[in-house]
Write an enzyme that holds these catalytic residues in place. Structure first.
Site, PDB file in Angstrom:
ATOM      1  N   ARG A 226       1.006  -0.453   0.001  1.00 19.04           N
ATOM      2  CA  ARG A 226       0.635  -0.075  -0.284  1.00 19.04           C
ATOM      3  C   ARG A 226       1.148   1.187   0.090  1.00 19.04           C
ATOM      4  NH1 ARG A 226      -3.395  -2.985  -1.482  1.00 19.04           N
ATOM      5  NH2 ARG A 226      -5.531  -2.593  -0.730  1.00 19.04           N
ATOM      6  N   HIS A 274      -1.532   0.443  -9.887  1.00 13.19           N
ATOM      7  CA  HIS A 274      -2.613  -0.907  -9.018  1.00 13.19           C
ATOM      8  C   HIS A 274      -2.567  -2.084  -9.862  1.00 13.19           C
ATOM      9  CE1 HIS A 274      -4.455  -0.684  -4.609  1.00 13.19           C
ATOM     10  NE2 HIS A 274      -4.012  -2.277  -5.226  1.00 13.19           N
TER      11      HIS A 274
HETATM   12  P1  NAP Z   1      -2.264 -10.806   4.774  1.00 12.75           P
HETATM   13  O1  NAP Z   1      -1.962 -11.925   4.233  1.00 12.75           O
HETATM   14  O2  NAP Z   1      -2.775 -10.393   5.936  1.00 12.75           O
HETATM   15  O3  NAP Z   1       0.067 -11.161   5.233  1.00 12.75           O
HETATM   16  C1  NAP Z   1      -0.168  -9.441   6.018  1.00 12.75           C
HETATM   17  C2  NAP Z   1       1.850 -10.062   6.459  1.00 12.75           C
HETATM   18  O4  NAP Z   1       1.915  -8.471   6.575  1.00 12.75           O
HETATM   19  C3  NAP Z   1       1.902 -10.781   7.157  1.00 12.75           C
HETATM   20  O5  NAP Z   1       3.191 -11.640   7.243  1.00 12.75           O
HETATM   21  C4  NAP Z   1       1.568 -10.037   9.025  1.00 12.75           C
HETATM   22  O6  NAP Z   1       2.879 -10.126   9.752  1.00 12.75           O
HETATM   23  C5  NAP Z   1       2.929  -8.574   7.768  1.00 12.75           C
HETATM   24  N1  NAP Z   1       2.287  -7.790   8.826  1.00 12.75           N
HETATM   25  C6  NAP Z   1       1.099  -6.575   9.046  1.00 12.75           C
HETATM   26  N2  NAP Z   1       1.865  -5.689  10.132  1.00 12.75           N
HETATM   27  C7  NAP Z   1       2.756  -5.479  10.155  1.00 12.75           C
HETATM   28  C8  NAP Z   1       3.874  -4.906  11.088  1.00 12.75           C
HETATM   29  N3  NAP Z   1       4.067  -4.288  11.487  1.00 12.75           N
HETATM   30  N4  NAP Z   1       5.321  -5.122  11.278  1.00 12.75           N
HETATM   31  C9  NAP Z   1       5.808  -6.435  10.385  1.00 12.75           C
HETATM   32  N5  NAP Z   1       5.291  -7.607   9.399  1.00 12.75           N
HETATM   33  C10 NAP Z   1       3.414  -6.949   9.290  1.00 12.75           C
HETATM   34  O7  NAP Z   1      -2.348 -10.385   3.900  1.00 12.75           O
HETATM   35  P2  NAP Z   1      -1.541 -10.651   2.410  1.00 12.75           P
HETATM   36  O8  NAP Z   1      -3.021 -10.810   1.664  1.00 12.75           O
HETATM   37  O9  NAP Z   1      -0.614 -10.540   1.917  1.00 12.75           O
HETATM   38  O10 NAP Z   1      -1.416  -8.959   1.378  1.00 12.75           O
HETATM   39  C11 NAP Z   1      -1.088  -8.275   2.245  1.00 12.75           C
HETATM   40  C12 NAP Z   1      -0.637  -6.675   1.591  1.00 12.75           C
HETATM   41  O11 NAP Z   1      -0.823  -6.230  -0.849  1.00 12.75           O
HETATM   42  C13 NAP Z   1      -2.516  -6.436   1.665  1.00 12.75           C
HETATM   43  O12 NAP Z   1      -2.905  -5.312   2.827  1.00 12.75           O
HETATM   44  C14 NAP Z   1      -2.764  -5.133   0.623  1.00 12.75           C
HETATM   45  O13 NAP Z   1      -2.621  -3.470   1.159  1.00 12.75           O
HETATM   46  C15 NAP Z   1      -1.999  -5.568  -0.663  1.00 12.75           C
HETATM   47  N6  NAP Z   1      -2.471  -6.074  -1.516  1.00 12.75           N
HETATM   48  C16 NAP Z   1      -1.673  -5.353  -3.168  1.00 12.75           C
HETATM   49  C17 NAP Z   1      -2.552  -6.007  -4.503  1.00 12.75           C
HETATM   50  C18 NAP Z   1      -2.029  -4.538  -5.374  1.00 12.75           C
HETATM   51  O14 NAP Z   1      -2.373  -5.193  -6.679  1.00 12.75           O
HETATM   52  N7  NAP Z   1      -1.136  -3.832  -5.319  1.00 12.75           N
HETATM   53  C19 NAP Z   1      -3.432  -6.692  -4.703  1.00 12.75           C
HETATM   54  C20 NAP Z   1      -3.306  -6.820  -3.263  1.00 12.75           C
HETATM   55  C21 NAP Z   1      -3.103  -7.263  -1.782  1.00 12.75           C
HETATM   56  P3  NAP Z   1       2.677 -11.953  10.332  1.00 12.75           P
HETATM   57  O15 NAP Z   1       2.249 -12.761   9.383  1.00 12.75           O
HETATM   58  O16 NAP Z   1       3.184 -11.852  11.628  1.00 12.75           O
HETATM   59  O17 NAP Z   1       0.583 -11.460  10.384  1.00 12.75           O
END
Ligand code: NAP
Length: 311
Positions: A226, A274
């Site tokens: 993000r 995006h």
């Molecule tokens: P997810 O499964 O919720 O994983 C989030 C990861 O971030 C987890 O490993 C979490 O740690 C870590 N995290 C969260 N807060 C943190 C902090 N304060 N310090 C360190 N690590 C932290 O999410 P996801 O499905 O992988 O997706 C990640 C993000 O990608 C989404 O939230 C979205 O913003 C973005 N996204 C972008 C697109 C695009 O087209 N550009 C598409 C889809 C998603 P833990 O494992 O310890 O919980």
């Protein structure tokens, strides 16, 4: 009969109506699906994407869950009017899309592809030979659904990979870190840094001047998480100073990125709109319908957002 309200920008309704009905029928679910929030029925499930007609959940008294069409839920995770479980989108197609997009951009940097695209001008540029992936340090911020899948793909090339997450990981195929010290260690070894963190209060401006300075000189940054993860002024300064060689940015604080924004014209920035990982109606509808099936069967919902942590 489960009553479903679809709330998203209007162009999404024709794309999703049939796939959602089909996915529900596949599971033997009897549903009534509408995109009209004014219908006087009590809705059971709200299928949600920002930008649609629903901006306040207060009046949906019978709601059992809000099912997000987006993986990132920062726009509603903190909404005080939302008092039912919020489930985010986890979908194999979206994950595969992100793996392909990140792998492509990491390989672009790793192989120095731009040097050969820039000038087809008769100059034989063979002075720089890229190291093999085993000698290329890649850091991955975020080891969730997307980060883990990306890590598996990059590990397959043999990159010297490190990951960072909020909670410590059990030792695995690559080095993982958590906490401030772990972040500093990872940054200091990341020639290519990939961000796949969610937008939460804790991750806001994580990549500020101090953290960017910890990257090796000439590092490259790829942000598909993000826009709020990055202090934009600090990134522009680091690029101008040559401390960072290049950044590929898919997400921004304001989207679409305004035409006059400094990122568009910057010679060391690639802007993508995006598009790293799209939510695809057929598979996303299967994910939504599966949660409705579970809800109706009294089973725990999948991918419920931990709203205390914002993701
Ligand atoms: P997810 O499964 O919720 O994983 C989030 C990861 O971030 C987890 O490993 C979490 O740690 C870590 N995290 C969260 N807060 C943190 C902090 N304060 N310090 C360190 N690590 C932290 O999410 P996801 O499905 O992988 O997706 C990640 C993000 O990608 C989404 O939230 C979205 O913003 C973005 N996204 C972008 C697109 C695009 O087209 N550009 C598409 C889809 C998603 P833990 O494992 O310890 O919980």
């Amino acid at each position: 009969m489960a009553r479903l309200l679809f709330s998203a920008p209007p162009e999404w309704w024709p794309l999703y109506r049939e796939p959602l009905l089909r996915a529900c029928a596949d599971r033997g679910l009897e549903v009534a699906l509408t995109d009209d929030p004014a219908e006087p029925t009590g809705f059971d499930y709200l299928i949600y994407r920002p930008g649609g007609p629903v901006t306040d959940f207060t009046r949906f008294a019978n709601l059992k869950a809000v099912l997000s069409l987006w993986a990132g839920v920062e726009r509603i995770a903190g909404d005080a009017t939302l008092r039912v479980p919020l489930c985010r989108m986890v979908d194999e197609s979206l994950t595969r899309g992100m793996v392909e997009w990140v792998t492509g951009h990491v390989l672009r940097y790793h192989l120095g592809i731009d040097a050969h695209l820039a000038g087809q001008d008769g100059v034989w540029r063979n002075a720089v030979v890229p190291p093999l992936a085993t000698h290329r340090g890649v850091g991955l911020l975020g080891l969730g659904v997307l980060g883990t899948a990306v890590a598996e793909a990059l590990a397959g090339f043999g990159f010297a990979l490190q990951g960072w997450s909020r909670r410590p990981r059990a030792p695995g195929d690559f080095a993982t870190h958590s906490g401030a010290d772990g972040l500093a260690t990872l940054l200091s070894r990341s020639e290519i840094l990939v961000c796949l963190l969610p937008a939460t209060p804790d991750t806001e401006n994580l990549l500020d001047a101090g953290h960017l300075a910890l990257l090796p000189r000439g590092a490259r940054l790829i942000n598909a998480g993000r826009g709020t993860l990055i202090d934009d002024d600090a990134l522009l300064s680091a690029l101008d100073a040559g401390h960072l060689a290049h950044a590929t940015l898919d997400v921004f604080r304001q989207e679409p990125l305004p035409p006059g924004h400094a990122y568009w014209a910057h010679p060391r920035v690639t802007v993508t709109p995006h598009v790293a990982a799209e939510t695809r109606p057929d598979t996303a509808s299967q994910a939504i319908a599966e949660n409705i099936r579970r809800g109706e069967a009294g089973l725990p919902l999948l991918h419920v957002v931990d709203r205390a942590h914002g993701y």
